[in-house]
Design a protein around this motif. Structure first.
Motif, PDB file in Angstrom:
ATOM      1  N   GLU A  31       0.831  -1.203   0.000  1.00  0.00           N
ATOM      2  CA  GLU A  31       0.000   0.000   0.000  1.00  0.00           C
ATOM      3  C   GLU A  31       0.866   1.254   0.000  1.00  0.00           C
ATOM      4  N   ALA A  32       1.895   1.271   0.850  1.00  0.00           N
ATOM      5  CA  ALA A  32       2.780   2.435   0.940  1.00  0.00           C
ATOM      6  C   ALA A  32       3.530   2.667  -0.367  1.00  0.00           C
ATOM      7  N   ALA A  33       3.970   1.589  -1.000  1.00  0.00           N
ATOM      8  CA  ALA A  33       4.691   1.711  -2.280  1.00  0.00           C
ATOM      9  C   ALA A  33       3.780   2.279  -3.368  1.00  0.00           C
ATOM     10  N   LEU A  34       2.540   1.819  -3.414  1.00  0.00           N
ATOM     11  CA  LEU A  34       1.597   2.342  -4.406  1.00  0.00           C
ATOM     12  C   LEU A  34       1.281   3.807  -4.128  1.00  0.00           C
ATOM     13  N   LYS A  35       1.093   4.154  -2.860  1.00  0.00           N
ATOM     14  CA  LYS A  35       0.832   5.549  -2.511  1.00  0.00           C
ATOM     15  C   LYS A  35       1.972   6.443  -2.971  1.00  0.00           C
ATOM     16  N   GLN A  36       3.200   6.011  -2.753  1.00  0.00           N
ATOM     17  CA  GLN A  36       4.362   6.787  -3.165  1.00  0.00           C
ATOM     18  C   GLN A  36       4.418   6.911  -4.687  1.00  0.00           C
ATOM     19  N   GLU A  37       4.179   5.809  -5.387  1.00  0.00           N
ATOM     20  CA  GLU A  37       4.170   5.821  -6.861  1.00  0.00           C
ATOM     21  C   GLU A  37       3.123   6.799  -7.380  1.00  0.00           C
ATOM     22  N   TYR A  38       1.939   6.774  -6.798  1.00  0.00           N
ATOM     23  CA  TYR A  38       0.857   7.645  -7.255  1.00  0.00           C
ATOM     24  C   TYR A  38       1.141   9.110  -6.921  1.00  0.00           C
ATOM     25  N   LEU A  39       1.726   9.348  -5.762  1.00  0.00           N
ATOM     26  CA  LEU A  39       2.105  10.705  -5.378  1.00  0.00           C
ATOM     27  C   LEU A  39       3.084  11.290  -6.399  1.00  0.00           C
ATOM     28  N   GLU A  40       4.038  10.473  -6.830  1.00  0.00           N
ATOM     29  CA  GLU A  40       5.023  10.907  -7.832  1.00  0.00           C
ATOM     30  C   GLU A  40       4.378  11.184  -9.187  1.00  0.00           C
ATOM     31  N   GLN A  41       3.222  10.571  -9.437  1.00  0.00           N
ATOM     32  CA  GLN A  41       2.487  10.792 -10.686  1.00  0.00           C
ATOM     33  C   GLN A  41       1.525  11.973 -10.588  1.00  0.00           C
ATOM     34  N   GLY A  42       1.485  12.619  -9.432  1.00  0.00           N
ATOM     35  CA  GLY A  42       0.604  13.769  -9.255  1.00  0.00           C
ATOM     36  C   GLY A  42      -0.789  13.419  -8.785  1.00  0.00           C
ATOM     37  N   LEU A  43      -0.979  12.196  -8.329  1.00  0.00           N
ATOM     38  CA  LEU A  43      -2.282  11.770  -7.817  1.00  0.00           C
ATOM     39  C   LEU A  43      -2.336  12.017  -6.315  1.00  0.00           C
ATOM     40  N   ARG A  44      -3.543  12.257  -5.824  1.00  0.00           N
ATOM     41  CA  ARG A  44      -3.774  12.340  -4.383  1.00  0.00           C
ATOM     42  C   ARG A  44      -4.586  11.116  -3.997  1.00  0.00           C
ATOM     43  N   VAL A  45      -4.204  10.452  -2.914  1.00  0.00           N
ATOM     44  CA  VAL A  45      -4.862   9.199  -2.540  1.00  0.00           C
ATOM     45  C   VAL A  45      -5.121   9.133  -1.046  1.00  0.00           C
ATOM     46  N   VAL A  46      -6.098   8.306  -0.694  1.00  0.00           N
ATOM     47  CA  VAL A  46      -6.374   7.999   0.702  1.00  0.00           C
ATOM     48  C   VAL A  46      -6.997   6.601   0.735  1.00  0.00           C
ATOM     49  N   VAL A  47      -6.734   5.886   1.819  1.00  0.00           N
ATOM     50  CA  VAL A  47      -7.251   4.529   1.995  1.00  0.00           C
ATOM     51  C   VAL A  47      -7.896   4.436   3.370  1.00  0.00           C
ATOM     52  N   THR A  48      -9.004   3.719   3.444  1.00  0.00           N
ATOM     53  CA  THR A  48      -9.656   3.445   4.717  1.00  0.00           C
ATOM     54  C   THR A  48     -10.299   2.069   4.625  1.00  0.00           C
ATOM     55  N   GLU A  49     -10.836   1.608   5.730  1.00  0.00           N
ATOM     56  CA  GLU A  49     -11.492   0.305   5.762  1.00  0.00           C
ATOM     57  C   GLU A  49     -12.874   0.450   6.370  1.00  0.00           C
ATOM     58  N   VAL A  50     -13.780  -0.424   5.928  1.00  0.00           N
ATOM     59  CA  VAL A  50     -15.155  -0.420   6.430  1.00  0.00           C
ATOM     60  C   VAL A  50     -15.621  -1.855   6.593  1.00  0.00           C
ATOM     61  N   GLY A  51     -16.373  -2.086   7.628  1.00  0.00           N
ATOM     62  CA  GLY A  51     -16.993  -3.388   7.834  1.00  0.00           C
ATOM     63  C   GLY A  51     -18.434  -3.180   8.229  1.00  0.00           C
ATOM     64  N   GLY A  52     -19.260  -4.150   7.916  1.00  0.00           N
ATOM     65  CA  GLY A  52     -20.670  -4.061   8.277  1.00  0.00           C
ATOM     66  C   GLY A  52     -21.248  -5.431   8.521  1.00  0.00           C
ATOM     67  N   SER A  53     -22.179  -5.507   9.466  1.00  0.00           N
ATOM     68  CA  SER A  53     -22.763  -6.799   9.814  1.00  0.00           C
ATOM     69  C   SER A  53     -23.993  -7.126   8.973  1.00  0.00           C
ATOM     70  N   THR A  54     -24.500  -6.149   8.240  1.00  0.00           N
ATOM     71  CA  THR A  54     -25.593  -6.384   7.294  1.00  0.00           C
ATOM     72  C   THR A  54     -25.376  -5.483   6.084  1.00  0.00           C
ATOM     73  N   LYS A  55     -26.087  -5.767   5.028  1.00  0.00           N
ATOM     74  CA  LYS A  55     -25.986  -4.956   3.811  1.00  0.00           C
ATOM     75  C   LYS A  55     -26.326  -3.492   4.109  1.00  0.00           C
ATOM     76  N   ARG A  56     -27.374  -3.272   4.853  1.00  0.00           N
ATOM     77  CA  ARG A  56     -27.809  -1.906   5.187  1.00  0.00           C
ATOM     78  C   ARG A  56     -26.767  -1.191   6.052  1.00  0.00           C
ATOM     79  N   ASP A  57     -26.259  -1.889   7.055  1.00  0.00           N
ATOM     80  CA  ASP A  57     -25.226  -1.336   7.931  1.00  0.00           C
ATOM     81  C   ASP A  57     -24.013  -0.917   7.104  1.00  0.00           C
ATOM     82  N   PHE A  58     -23.594  -1.773   6.200  1.00  0.00           N
ATOM     83  CA  PHE A  58     -22.451  -1.492   5.329  1.00  0.00           C
ATOM     84  C   PHE A  58     -22.708  -0.256   4.466  1.00  0.00           C
ATOM     85  N   GLN A  59     -23.875  -0.183   3.854  1.00  0.00           N
ATOM     86  CA  GLN A  59     -24.204   0.952   2.987  1.00  0.00           C
ATOM     87  C   GLN A  59     -24.175   2.265   3.761  1.00  0.00           C
ATOM     88  N   ASP A  60     -24.677   2.258   4.969  1.00  0.00           N
ATOM     89  CA  ASP A  60     -24.673   3.470   5.794  1.00  0.00           C
ATOM     90  C   ASP A  60     -23.247   3.909   6.135  1.00  0.00           C
TER      91      ASP A  60
END
Length: 146
Positions: A31-60
């Motif tokens: 992940e860090a290597a890709l972020k660095q590669e993209y930064l050098e290409q002029g891209l801005r990036v961010v990563v996060t994680e999400v979990g949900g116990s139901t489809k509705r919970d996840f969508q929210d």
């Protein structure tokens, strides 16, 4: 990778591909290597994680997670048209990831957001299962013009 219209105008400059690669990274180092590669290409990036116990919970949770990550990471400003584009891209990615998903399934995904100039991409990659023995991978992608 750059996509062009018949008139030769650049579309999204392959940021969807970049977002998917980042969302599918398996280790912190990758992940860090890709972020660095993209930064050098002029891209801005961010990563996060999400979990949900139901489809509705996840969508929210996805909308809140994407908005918070993009604002905290400096990818968008608190402007209606930037928020609008981000949420549309997230909604498109979310639809792809949850298609044919049971309403009782658990989800755990990584979200990657990539921005280049007036384009923004949201990629979702992770797993879903009703039971641990039925776990399988899912992904979704949304790309919008700001």
């Amino acid at each position: 990778m750059e996509l062009r219209s018949a008139a030769g105008q650049a579309y999204s400059d392959g940021i969807g591909y970049c977002a998917l690669r980042l969302a599918m990274s398996r280790t912190i180092a990758e992940e860090a290597a890709l972020k660095q590669e993209y930064l050098e290409q002029g891209l801005r990036v961010v990563v996060t994680e999400v979990g949900g116990s139901t489809k509705r919970d996840f969508q929210d949770k996805v909308g809140r997670a994407v908005l918070g990550a993009a604002m905290n990471g400096g990818l968008i400003e608190k402007l209606p048209y930037e928020i609008h584009a981000l949420l549309h891209a997230a909604d498109e990615a979310k639809r792809g990831a949850i298609i044919n998903l049971s309403s009782e399934a658990n989800l755990a995904v990584k979200l990657a957001i990539v921005r280049k100039q007036h384009w923004i991409a949201v990629a979702i990659f992770g797993e879903s299962a009703i039971h641990p023995m039925t776990s399988h991978e899912r992904c979704g992608l949304g790309v919008m013009h700001i």
